[in-house]
Design a protein around this motif. Structure first.
Motif, PDB file in Angstrom:
ATOM      1  N   LEU A   1       0.772  -1.135   0.130  1.00 12.11           N
ATOM      2  CA  LEU A   1      -0.012   0.239  -0.008  1.00 12.11           C
ATOM      3  C   LEU A   1       0.881   1.200  -0.079  1.00 12.11           C
ATOM      4  CD1 LEU A   1      -3.171   0.479   2.126  1.00 12.11           C
ATOM      5  CD2 LEU A   1      -1.360   2.243   1.879  1.00 12.11           C
ATOM      6  N   LEU A   2       2.044   1.309   0.579  1.00 10.90           N
ATOM      7  CA  LEU A   2       2.861   2.290   0.871  1.00 10.90           C
ATOM      8  C   LEU A   2       3.518   2.635  -0.310  1.00 10.90           C
ATOM      9  CD1 LEU A   2       4.080   1.807   4.498  1.00 10.90           C
ATOM     10  CD2 LEU A   2       2.462   3.662   3.651  1.00 10.90           C
ATOM     11  N   ARG A   3       3.731   1.571  -1.171  1.00  7.98           N
ATOM     12  CA  ARG A   3       4.494   1.591  -2.519  1.00  7.98           C
ATOM     13  C   ARG A   3       3.702   2.518  -3.423  1.00  7.98           C
ATOM     14  NH1 ARG A   3       5.175  -0.585  -7.409  1.00  7.98           N
ATOM     15  NH2 ARG A   3       3.299  -1.836  -7.078  1.00  7.98           N
ATOM     16  N   ILE A   4       2.463   1.886  -3.428  1.00 15.12           N
ATOM     17  CA  ILE A   4       1.607   2.556  -4.320  1.00 15.12           C
ATOM     18  C   ILE A   4       1.408   4.072  -4.088  1.00 15.12           C
ATOM     19  CG2 ILE A   4      -0.838   2.620  -5.303  1.00 15.12           C
ATOM     20  CD1 ILE A   4      -0.746  -0.409  -4.770  1.00 15.12           C
ATOM     21  N   GLU A   5       1.573   4.408  -2.932  1.00 11.96           N
ATOM     22  CA  GLU A   5       1.261   5.736  -2.470  1.00 11.96           C
ATOM     23  C   GLU A   5       2.748   6.555  -2.348  1.00 11.96           C
ATOM     24  OE1 GLU A   5      -2.818   5.671   0.192  1.00 11.96           O
ATOM     25  OE2 GLU A   5      -0.693   5.742   1.222  1.00 11.96           O
TER      26      GLU A   5
ATOM     27  N   ASP B   1      -3.619  10.890   1.746  1.00 14.46           N
ATOM     28  CA  ASP B   1      -2.194  10.058   1.308  1.00 14.46           C
ATOM     29  C   ASP B   1      -2.454   9.689  -0.237  1.00 14.46           C
ATOM     30  OD1 ASP B   1      -0.828  10.179   3.558  1.00 14.46           O
ATOM     31  OD2 ASP B   1      -2.145   8.621   4.360  1.00 14.46           O
ATOM     32  N   ALA B   2      -3.653   9.028  -0.635  1.00  8.24           N
ATOM     33  CA  ALA B   2      -3.778   8.647  -2.115  1.00  8.24           C
ATOM     34  C   ALA B   2      -3.657  10.008  -2.902  1.00  8.24           C
ATOM     35  CB  ALA B   2      -5.042   7.780  -1.981  1.00  8.24           C
ATOM     36  N   ARG B   3      -4.371  10.909  -2.447  1.00  5.04           N
ATOM     37  CA  ARG B   3      -4.666  12.346  -3.307  1.00  5.04           C
ATOM     38  C   ARG B   3      -3.109  12.753  -3.508  1.00  5.04           C
ATOM     39  NH1 ARG B   3      -8.861  15.123  -4.804  1.00  5.04           N
ATOM     40  NH2 ARG B   3     -10.165  13.958  -3.026  1.00  5.04           N
ATOM     41  N   ALA B   4      -2.322  12.632  -2.684  1.00  2.00           N
ATOM     42  CA  ALA B   4      -0.920  13.296  -2.720  1.00  2.00           C
ATOM     43  C   ALA B   4      -0.215  12.448  -3.860  1.00  2.00           C
ATOM     44  CB  ALA B   4      -0.234  13.551  -1.258  1.00  2.00           C
ATOM     45  N   ALA B   5      -0.275  11.308  -3.441  1.00  2.00           N
ATOM     46  CA  ALA B   5       0.508  10.199  -4.482  1.00  2.00           C
ATOM     47  C   ALA B   5       0.150  10.465  -5.737  1.00  2.00           C
ATOM     48  CB  ALA B   5       0.261   8.824  -3.711  1.00  2.00           C
TER      49      ALA B   5
ATOM     50  N   ARG C   1       1.943  16.340   4.844  1.00  2.00           N
ATOM     51  CA  ARG C   1       3.083  16.895   4.207  1.00  2.00           C
ATOM     52  C   ARG C   1       3.108  16.300   2.823  1.00  2.00           C
ATOM     53  NH1 ARG C   1       8.288  16.459   8.665  1.00  2.00           N
ATOM     54  NH2 ARG C   1       7.091  17.298  10.237  1.00  2.00           N
ATOM     55  N   GLY C   2       2.502  15.338   2.597  1.00  2.00           N
ATOM     56  CA  GLY C   2       2.247  14.778   1.078  1.00  2.00           C
ATOM     57  C   GLY C   2       1.397  15.732   0.273  1.00  2.00           C
ATOM     58  N   LEU C   3       0.423  16.146   0.851  1.00  2.00           N
ATOM     59  CA  LEU C   3      -0.182  17.247  -0.099  1.00  2.00           C
ATOM     60  C   LEU C   3       0.433  18.540  -0.194  1.00  2.00           C
ATOM     61  CD1 LEU C   3      -4.038  16.802   1.912  1.00  2.00           C
ATOM     62  CD2 LEU C   3      -3.359  15.963  -0.227  1.00  2.00           C
ATOM     63  N   ARG C   4       1.152  18.980   1.002  1.00  2.60           N
ATOM     64  CA  ARG C   4       1.716  20.089   0.663  1.00  2.60           C
ATOM     65  C   ARG C   4       3.107  20.075  -0.296  1.00  2.60           C
ATOM     66  NH1 ARG C   4       2.427  24.669   3.937  1.00  2.60           N
ATOM     67  NH2 ARG C   4       0.692  23.802   5.379  1.00  2.60           N
TER      68      ARG C   4
END
Length: 380
Positions: free
Chosen positions: A121-125, A189-193, A227-230
């Motif tokens: 899951l973390l890899r996809i994101e 997390d998904a949106r940022a990825a 932080r991912g969104l930022r």
């Protein structure tokens, strides 16, 4: 008037009768508890069976709700959390799946499948630092015979931060993220990825950048510490030429060391603010933490050249070139497909160790070497 004398026999009979009543009451209470426990166990087993039947029939939403009820019973074990995560992923509820998986490994750190699903899951994101932390924890907890699987997961999660096995795998990852966001619009997390994939590796059919920026701004207003969104928003703004807006967001980055902030700070220092020395310093921190990030090595070479450190710049440029060659999707895919073919043989393990060493991933290289040594001493 004289009070009658106590009758010892009657007193003994009363005492005996009282003891009998207490014993009977205790027995009845125990029986009731056992009956309630039996019904609770039967209900819990029924929930499990109903969830499994729903899954086999493809009714994943029903299965998820049954597993949620099972978890709420308070008797769930680690594997129950893994089962809930599988049901959640089947209906694209990645955020709920991650929460269940993290609780699963807390309850039982040796639970291989929980670690496997979490790292994937973390890899996809593209959360490679989170994947690294999870992988290291897993390596210390899972049984020896499952370490190959964890190392495979961790290696893929680490290497494929800035590239993919092939175009098909990239398309699958993006479609997966799109489904996760559609199912759970608050899955930041998904949106940022997805936004980062679209910004860093654009492909035909990606949404309009202005729309992406508007969506990221709306979510960051709700979750300003994410932080991912930022990061995704700053990259998108910089690409759009909105330098001042991007710089303001970067200046407001949450406190704490973070290679993502250093990478972005270096971009602004080098490309917009004419501060190559500061950029070289920030990128030095990035490559110390993420040694296989060829882009950071490349930009560090630019910064070092700008301040006259020519020899250092040449070494950084050479490292960027070598890393980019090693990470070329076509060549890397062929190598990994061959090395990870089941069953994994000792020569393949040693080649995986060599690959990680070439990429500067010393911890992974040591783990593959250790596994190769054990496999060599015990071929069976």
């Amino acid at each position: 008037m004289a009070r009658p004398k106590p009758n010892p026999r009657r007193i003994e009979q009363r005492a005996r009768s009282s003891r009998v009543r207490r014993v009977v009451a205790a027995a009845i209470a125990a029986a009731l508890i056992a009956i309630v426990a039996w019904f609770a166990l039967r209900d819990r087993e029924d929930l499990r069976a109903r969830a499994e039947r729903a899954e086999r029939a493809g009714r994943h939403s029903e299965a998820l709700e049954l597993r949620r009820e099972w978890i709420r019973s308070g008797r769930a074990r680690s594997r129950d959390r893994v089962a809930l995560a599988r049901s959640a992923l089947a209906v694209d509820r990645a955020r709920e799946a991650e929460s269940a998986l993290r609780e699963a490994v807390r309850l039982d750190p040796a639970e291989f499948e929980a670690w496997h699903l979490l790292i994937e899951l973390l890899r996809i994101e593209r959360r490679e630092l989170d994947a690294e932390s999870a992988g290291i924890a897993a390596l210390e907890a899972v049984p020896t015979d499952r370490r190959t699987g964890i190392l495979r997961d961790l290696t893929l999660a680490t290497i494929y931060r800035d590239t993919t096995i092939d175009a098909r795998s990239e398309t699958i990852a993006r479609r997966t993220l799109e489904r996760w966001i559609a199912s759970d619009p608050e899955d930041d997390d998904a949106r940022a990825a997805l936004a980062l994939r679209q910004a860093i590796d654009p492909i035909p059919g990606d949404p309009d950048r202005d729309l992406r920026i508007a969506e990221l701004e709306a979510r960051l207003a709700v979750a300003p510490e994410h932080r991912g969104l930022r990061e995704a928003l700053i990259v998108s703004l910089a690409d759009a030429g909105e330098i001042d807006r991007g710089r303001a967001l970067l200046d407001a980055w949450p406190a704490g060391d973070d290679p993502r902030r250093d990478r972005l700070r270096a971009r602004f220092d080098l490309d917009y603010d004419r501060k190559p020395e500061e950029a070289a310093e920030a990128l030095g921190r990035v490559v110390a933490r993420i040694p296989h990030d060829w882009r950071s090595h490349y930009h560090r070479a630019r910064a070092l050249r700008a301040v006259g450190r020519i020899d250092d710049a040449n070494r950084a440029a050479d490292m960027a070139r070598r890393l980019r060659e090693r990470l070329d999707p076509a060549r890397l895919a062929a190598r990994l497909v061959e090395d990870l073919r089941e069953p994994v043989r000792s020569p393949a393990l040693r080649d995986l160790a060599e690959l990680c060493r070439e990429l500067g991933l010393s911890r992974l290289a040591e783990e593959w070497e250790r596994l190769a040594a054990r496999r060599g001493s015990n071929p069976t």
